[in-house]
Design a protein around this motif. Structure first.
Motif: not given
Lengths: 767, 385
Positions: A61-73, A234-238
């Motif tokens: 979960l964390k990895l997936g959301s981190a990847v997505i958030l890295l793209v967006f944020q 949030y992005a960094l935290d993930n």
């Protein structure tokens, strides 16, 4: 009326500035949608957690959301650089968030998605308000206290009355079969030490982690400012927590064999969970809390979330949804689903109530509370600033006030005591039923509750009767008691009818009744109702003076006799009630209704007991329907006089007991000097104490009107009319009026015309 | 010149034999379109119930029997409406000085209450079933519920359409009477006016019926008192409440049938056992919500509430009365609704000793007649010096 005034210009201006709802609607819809998706995601993740290890799950979960958030944020390329100390803080933050999500998801595996959603997904505002009430003195007024109480009741409901049979059954061994890691084992043993079943332990765990989560969010606020925005944090935290979890996951997958057959089939569910639980919800919530105030956001969100959770829990295990899911997923073994029990539903309702109370803004006093209406009907507001504002009436004080009112008078006191008794019996029955999970007892308890509604109605009517007359209800509320008697009577009629019908069908085809359970409950009910009959019939004979109705026999027949003489008495009392006082001698319609209701219940219990005995002793299965037939007829007959009396009052009949006096009085009026005649004499009973009357008098043109009015008033007052208006007409006036009345419709038509022309209509035109 | 009140005991009917009474009732039912519609629909419903009952007993199916009893219970609503529409036409007598027009409000109230009871029972059963969906035998459900639906659709059609056709016929009727008495034709126009806020018809009609009653009555009196009586008499109590109640009941039944059909279909096609309780809960909620306005209104009338339509007009009227020359004060104003559109008011005026009370009286009457209060009692008290 009230809405109209509360949306008054004054209050609108003074109240807090509110964004028009239409603009907010789309955010609210968005919020609700995201919450529903989140509920869906949690349910999905519960299914996945059965096969995937919890740490792996969180890592993905964390990895997936981190990847997505890295793209967006783009946390690295945008914003200022992050210093070393901030990195250290970030790591701490990530570790904590890992722990919390670990606890949360572990709770999910223990007590199922519905309960997790109910307990864990409260918004911060709600929890802070709750903690504020619990641990500080100035909690924010009685309404918050109420909310906190409701919240605690909900948690207790979840802990005690949630008969999760499946989990209770599996309490001995662990649902996972074996422990995958030391951590899980440790948590299990801790819960086992507490000595509660698994899912209850899960609830406790979730409550603790909820508090942790809120504390964590509050603490993280400072960090998010330092880092530069909650989203970036949030992005960094993930990302960081994925990194923190990485070694553990590596060790784990090296040491234990995986239960997953194909990771590829899990990609879609994982994607959905990441999207709905981790990303969409975060963004939507941040947008919504920016657009509207946080409490409102929390209210709508939690409402949607809990409701969808309950609905999903109902449908999740349904064959149809199983069919749907089997398309996208490999079929699972018969799963260990958590059932939807009554306790969960009750606590869900309580949670919804609690979150809406706790998140409601506490400063309602700003609007200028409606104090009441002046005699002319203009609303009075209380604009005293903070000093005098009272947000909501304190519940204890309200209870105290109404208790005092109830106990003031004999009737309502009687009803109230009996209601308490009845309610106590009902609750004992319900609790016992829920405890032992016996449906028969529960349904009987609900039936008792339903019976109590008649009592509540009676009580309410007895209270309302005493309200003062207002501008709208210019005669006062005395009629409520007649209406309540009428409603109770009708109600009994309906019940009697249904009992009758059912017993007819049973006579045709007597069913086999199991008689074991019936007796203790019906004996208990009988005892309670007998007390009620004693209380009420005491009141009855008290008011109605000596009446040989003390024959409360022990047999069924004795009862029916007593009841009949009662009914007859009530009726005959109506016949010659005047003889002892024109006041409220005897029993009023309300009390009669309540009494009849209690009587019907008693008869019901007696019937059940007798038929049980007959069936046991002689095996006459037909005894039961015949008993009920008999009882239905009795109820029917006994209600008729009450209904007849109430109908007469409601149809504005001249009060029968005053009829003779009134006729005499009218004759006397005709003999008064100067009175030519009278017309349209109307006399009707408004309530027990008020008899209203109107009359037109035609008098000679040379008499003093005032004297005649006084004489007539005196005569009619003797006859019992105490709300009288007399219109005295002299001959010339009468001619004028007859000319006018021909054109009643003309006047109306003309008025409408004039209104449309904005013509100053002072009514003199017709003259 | 002035009418003398008569103790008219001859109005009280002598002992008839049963047959005569029955035929009298029958005629009075058929005399009027509202009650005729009600009666025919009742007959339809009853015959349906009887067919169901006999078939049920013949084929020994409990479900059918209990359903037919349910139909009988439904018939009570119609029966109440019918009885009320007949009773409300009875003339006033000594005991019931306002006549029996209130019966229609009472009937509406009773119908509303029954509906609430029904809705409650359905709802509780729905909840029970939602927690524990039973096996429903849906094979036999469909034909019965479809037949019930058809019967109820006929009912809705009759009550809506009948009303419309009726207003047409009514015009001619009222006019023919207007030869006798001018106010009746006016009454007609008023009926049309009141109609505008009423979805379904039958309104103008019952007005006509009441006009009849008033007319017959006034024949007994003088020609002079005739018009006066017309003013006082509840000339056009339109049985809005009855019709509303009955219509709501029929609509509720129809909804019930539709719900059963839908859930039967869902159960057959998709095996969704939960569809049945959810359907019934929704229907119960719908019924409950739709009944509330009717109940609220009729409770208001029964409790002698100030008519909601006068709520705004009255304070202005009070003000105007108080501005009349010589009026000191206005006390104890009571305004209430006798039946639909018939408002009655009483008030006391405190006036200066030297004023012309007749002028004040007629002025006051004028003022309140304009807002639609038909029957006004003004007691004039002369203030002590």
């Amino acid at each position: 009326m009230e809405e109209k005034y509360s949306s008054n210009v004054l209050s609108g201006k003074l109240g807090m500035v509110e964004v028009p709802d239409s603009r907010l609607t789309r955010y609210i819809v968005l919020l609700i949608l995201s919450k529903i998706l989140k509920a869906l995601g949690i349910f999905e993740s519960y299914d996945i957690l059965k096969v995937v290890h919890i740490v792996q799950f969180i890592f993905i979960l964390k990895l997936g959301s981190a990847v997505i958030l890295l793209v967006f944020q783009k946390p690295f390329s945008s914003g200022k650089l992050i210093s070393k100390r901030q990195w250290i803080k970030l790591v701490k933050h990530a570790v904590l968030s890992c722990v919390i999500s670990l606890l949360g998801f572990f709770g999910l595996t223990l007590c199922g998605p519905l309960r997790t959603l109910l307990v864990f997904e409260h918004s911060d505002v709600v929890v802070i308000a709750l903690l504020g009430v619990l641990f500080t003195n100035s909690g924010g007024g009685p309404s918050k206290t109420r909310g906190a109480a409701v919240f605690i009741i909900a948690v207790i409901c979840l802990l005690l009355f949630d008969n999760d049979q499946l989990m209770a059954k599996m309490g001995d061994h662990h649902p996972e079969g074996h422990h995958d890691s030391a951590l899980t084992h440790f948590l299990y043993t801790t819960i086992a030490l507490l000595g509660v079943a698994d899912h209850k332990g899960g609830v406790v765990l979730l409550v603790i982690s909820l508090c942790l989560k809120v504390a964590f969010h509050t603490a993280a606020r400072k960090l998010s400012v330092e880092i530069g925005g909650a989203k970036r944090l949030y992005a960094l935290d993930n990302l960081v927590s994925a990194a923190v979890l990485l070694p553990w996951v590596v060790v784990l997958s090296a040491t234990t064999e995986s239960k997953v057959y194909s990771w590829s089939s899990l990609i879609f569910p994982f994607g959905m969970i990441i999207f709905s639980v981790m990303i969409l919800e975060f963004y939507v919530e941040s947008i919504c809390s920016a657009k509207m105030e946080a409490p409102r956001c929390a209210r709508y969100g939690s409402f949607a979330l809990f409701l969808s959770a309950v609905l999903l829990a109902n449908f999740w295990t349904h064959p149809l949804t199983d069919q749907l899911r089997s398309m996208s997923k490999p079929a699972q073994q018969v799963s260990t689903e958590h059932v939807l029990s009554g306790g969960v539903i009750v606590s869900a309702i309580f949670f919804i109530m609690a979150s809406s109370i706790l998140s409601s803004p506490s400063k309602k006093g700003q609007k200028g509370t409606l104090v009441g209406y002046s005699p002319e009907g203009t609303p009075l507001y209380n604009f005293m600033g903070d000093a005098l504002q009272h947000t909501s009436q304190s519940l204890p004080r309200f209870i105290k006030d109404s208790l005092k009112q109830i106990l003031e008078e004999y009737d309502s006191r009687q009803i109230f005591y009996f209601l308490c008794l009845n309610l106590a019996f009902t609750f004992v029955e319900l609790f016992y039923g829920v405890w032992t999970n016996s449906l028969g007892l529960i349904s009987d308890g609900f039936h008792m509750l339903f019976d109590c509604s008649a009592l509540v109605l009676g009580l309410f009517a007895a209270l309302m009767t005493r309200w003062k007359a207002t501008r709208i209800f210019s005669y006062g509320y005395g009629r409520v008691e007649i209406l309540s008697g009428f409603i109770n009577g009708l109600f009994l009629m309906v019940i009697a009818f249904f009992v009758f019908v059912e017993s007819v069908t049973r006579v045709l085809d007597p069913p086999n009744i199991n008689t074991d359970m019936l007796t203790p409950v019906s004996v208990g009910g009988l005892l309670v109702n007998l007390v009620g009959i004693c209380a009420f019939s005491h009141a009855h004979s008290h008011g109605g003076k000596s009446c040989p109705s003390s024959d409360h026999g022990h047999s069924h027949h004795g009862h029916s006799h007593g009841e009949h003489s009662h009914g007859g008495h009530g009726h005959s009392h109506g016949g010659h009630g005047h003889s002892h006082g024109s006041g409220n001698g005897g029993m009023n319609a309300n009390m009669r209704g309540v009494f009849l209701h209690v009587l019907a219940d008693t008869l019901g219990s007696v019937g059940v007991i007798i038929s049980t005995i007959l069936i046991r002793q002689f095996g006459w299965l037909i005894a039961d329907p015949i008993c009920s037939l008999f009882i239905a007829t009795l109820i029917f007959l006994s209600v008729i006089p009450l209904l007849k009396d109430a109908c007469e009052v409601l149809l504005l009949r001249t009060p029968p007991e005053q009829e003779k006096d009134l006729n005499c009085a009218l004759e006397k009026i005709e003999k008064i000097e100067g009175v030519l005649s009278y017309r349209d004499p109307h006399f009707w009973r408004h309530s027990a104490t008020i008899i209203a009357g109107t009359i037109h008098l035609q008098v000679m043109s040379d008499v003093v009107e005032q004297r005649i009015i006084q004489q007539v008033t005196a005569i009619l007052k003797d006859a019992g009319v105490n709300n009288l208006s007399i219109q005295v007409e002299k001959e010339a006036y009468f001619q004028h009026m007859s000319g006018l009345s021909t054109g009643f419709q003309d006047v109306l038509a003309m008025t409408q015309q004039m209104a449309s022309m904005k013509y100053p209509n002072d009514g003199t035109l017709i003259m | 010149m002035l009418p003398l009140s008569i103790k008219d005991d001859e109005y009280k009917p002598a002992k008839f034999n049963l047959l005569l009474k029955l035929s009298g009732w029958f005629r009075s039912i058929l005399a009027d379109k509202t009650s005729r519609n009600l009666f025919f629909f009742l007959c339809l419903n009853l015959s349906f119930a009887f067919v169901e009952l006999t078939y049920g007993i013949w084929s020994n199916s409990l479900g059918l029997i209990s359903d037919s009893f349910h139909m009988f219970f439904d018939c009570t609503a119609l029966l109440a409406g019918l009885a009320a529409s007949v009773i409300s036409r009875w003339r006033s007598n000594d005991s019931f000085s306002y006549g029996y027009v209130r019966a229609e409000v009472l009937a509406g109230f009773v119908n509303g209450l029954f509906l609430i009871f029904t809705a409650f029972f359905i709802f509780s059963e729905g909840v029970e079933r939602a927690l524990e969906p039973p096996d429903v035998h849906h094979e036999r459900l469909l034909p019965v519920s479809v037949a019930g639906l058809l019967v109820n659709l006929v009912g809705i059609f009759v009550f809506q359409h009948g009303g419309h056709g009726h207003t047409h016929g009514d015009g001619g009727h009222g006019h023919s009477h207007s030869l006798f008495n001018g106010s009746l034709s006016h009454g007609h126009s008023h009926g049309g006016h009141g109609h505008s806020h009423e979805g379904h018809g039958g309104h103008g009609h019952s007005h006509d019926k009441h006009g009849h009653g008033g007319h017959g009555h006034s024949h007994g009196g003088h020609e002079d008192s005739h018009c006066q009586n017309e003013l006082q008499r509840p000339g056009e109590g339109s049985s809005k409440q009855i019709l509303q109640g009955v219509l709501l009941h029929i609509i509720a039944d129809t909804l019930g049938s539709v719900g059963v059909i839908i859930s039967a279909l869902l159960m057959q096609k998709y095996d969704l056992m939960i569809a049945d309780p959810i359907c019934s809960m929704l229907i119960a909620l719908l019924i409950g919500v739709s009944v509330v306005p009717l109940l609220k209104e009729s409770i208001g009338i029964l409790m002698q509430r100030t008519p909601p339509s006068l709520d705004n007009a009255l304070p202005e009227c009070y003000q105007r009365v108080q501005q009349l020359q010589g009026v000191y004060n206005l006390q104890e104003p009571h305004f209430w609704t006798l039946c639909t559109d018939v408002y009655i008011g009483t008030l006391k005026l405190l006036v200066a000793p030297d004023t012309d009370t007749r002028w004040i009286l007629s002025q006051t009457h004028n003022i309140f007649t304009q807002v639609g209060v038909r029957q006004l009692y003004v007691q004039i008290d002369i203030a002590a010096m």
